[in-house]
Design an enzyme around this catalytic site. Sequence first.
Site, short mmCIF file in Angstrom:
data_model
loop_
_atom_site.label_atom_id
_atom_site.label_comp_id
_atom_site.label_asym_id
_atom_site.label_seq_id
_atom_site.Cartn_x
_atom_site.Cartn_y
_atom_site.Cartn_z
N TYR A 1 49.81 -36.70 130.27
CA TYR A 1 49.77 -36.70 131.73
C TYR A 1 50.65 -37.83 132.24
O TYR A 1 50.46 -39.00 131.89
CB TYR A 1 48.33 -36.90 132.24
N ASP B 1 55.38 -44.40 129.06
CA ASP B 1 54.58 -44.34 130.26
C ASP B 1 53.44 -45.34 130.10
O ASP B 1 52.47 -45.09 129.38
CB ASP B 1 54.03 -42.92 130.46
N LYS C 1 49.20 -48.10 139.00
CA LYS C 1 47.79 -48.46 139.00
C LYS C 1 47.56 -49.93 139.38
O LYS C 1 47.85 -50.35 140.48
CB LYS C 1 47.17 -48.14 137.63
#
Length: 491
Positions: free
Chosen positions: A186, A270, A297
């Site tokens: 993801y 990532d 984040k």
Amino acid sequence: MSSTTDTMNVDSESPQTGLGSSNGASSADALMTSLAIAQQEYSLSNPQSLKAHDEACSDFPGGNTRTVLHASPFPITFRTGKGAELTSIDGKVYVDFLGEYTAGIYGHSNEKIASAVAEAMSKGWNYGGPNLYERELARKVTQRFSPSGIELVRFTNSGTESNTMALAAATAFTKRKKILVFKNGYHGGTLSFPDPLSPINTNLPHDFVFAPYNDIEGTKSALSFLPQNTLAAIIVEGMQGSGGCIVGDPKFLQFLNTTAHQLGALFIMDEVMTSRLAYNGLSVSLGLKPDLITLGKWVGGGMTFGAFGGRKEIMSMFDPRKGILGHSGTFNNNVITMAAGCCGMDIYNEHEVKRLNALGDDLRRSIEKLLVEYGIRTFKKVSKVSSSATQENELECPFSGVVPNGKRVPSTQLQKNSMGVTGQGSMLNIHFYGPSENTLKALFWHHMLDYGIYMAQRGFIALNLELTAEHVSRFEESTREFIIRYEDALR
């Protein structure tokens, strides 16, 4: 009452079939009955959240503007957050173990961040030009993550945007089109690869090539079908976060790093989630040398944030004085996020990184011990030489849906139910395996809510800095009570 509660639907990714063995059909029926009761009690005890959801359905499709926050039969709506606690509009207080899917690492009311944001806003906002906060945050990011490979950085508004721009840079830099991604990976709302992947999705129209995570031979096979000089990039998570906190095998990640460079492709790590697991980023802790890294984040102080950075040679393509790529975004440098990020990165210092990861490791190990204590899992010793995981030991489950190397067995092929936990440091995931996987997952979520603990319905957990050893003990004991209650169905 709304049809939301009348139907008592259970979200399911796979049909509850293949039942058999000691915890088979009769157990499955009993579990479904327990879930129906739990959902009914949940609906009755959260009337204001139910009302809020029904009203939201008038303006949002399904009452939802962020898919991951949907819960069956309806989500809890919150009124306030303070420290590690959330209070719902029904007046219930929960200890937050979800941590806003890793973005909420500072808790819900950090005074230093609140003061930094207030000070920034006191000077006005929406300048339409550069500000001093963005330059300070850029310095902090490049200094902290330079060991992982960030020489120059650009800001975005989300991890999705960061990965989007990183892939755009890779295709432009290499003048190639194919992107190697991994099943159950993801990288954002438009770069999501669940297995199986629906042919109808919102993914960007890149020429994706799919390979199995943590599987060197399977990846070699996928690459063997590519024409020469067509691979632009390999993008991977050091631990598949949304995919269930599956820890990446260091040998596998090293293989990807080496292979990308041998093929003339860019290696993209990532680290939107995993950058919290090591002070300078997970990449350098694993000895990796990515060409580009993406962040998001927590780095923005809990505000809207994303970033991508890497080698100067690549990032210079975005230099407006001489580069070939443009990159816009009205809020890329908004003073709220920039000020919060500057403050937040100071708060989440090296000491706090170690402390929070240790707390998460303690929680994961305590759950592992419970599973062994109640005979749900067996424990095997793995030698440091032969281990493919980052931990010295691992739990062994002969019928697990997810095993430490990331390979999965569909629930429909399993004859027994079980429970497990995966993860590293402050990120972990509770798993259920077997024909009643989704029912048990939902029951666990309702059970933990009853004990005042909030987490993702899918089992995802991300610790925040406001959590203490006492909170972790509370989670452990609540899990113990669940295991005792459903012990017969789990063995």
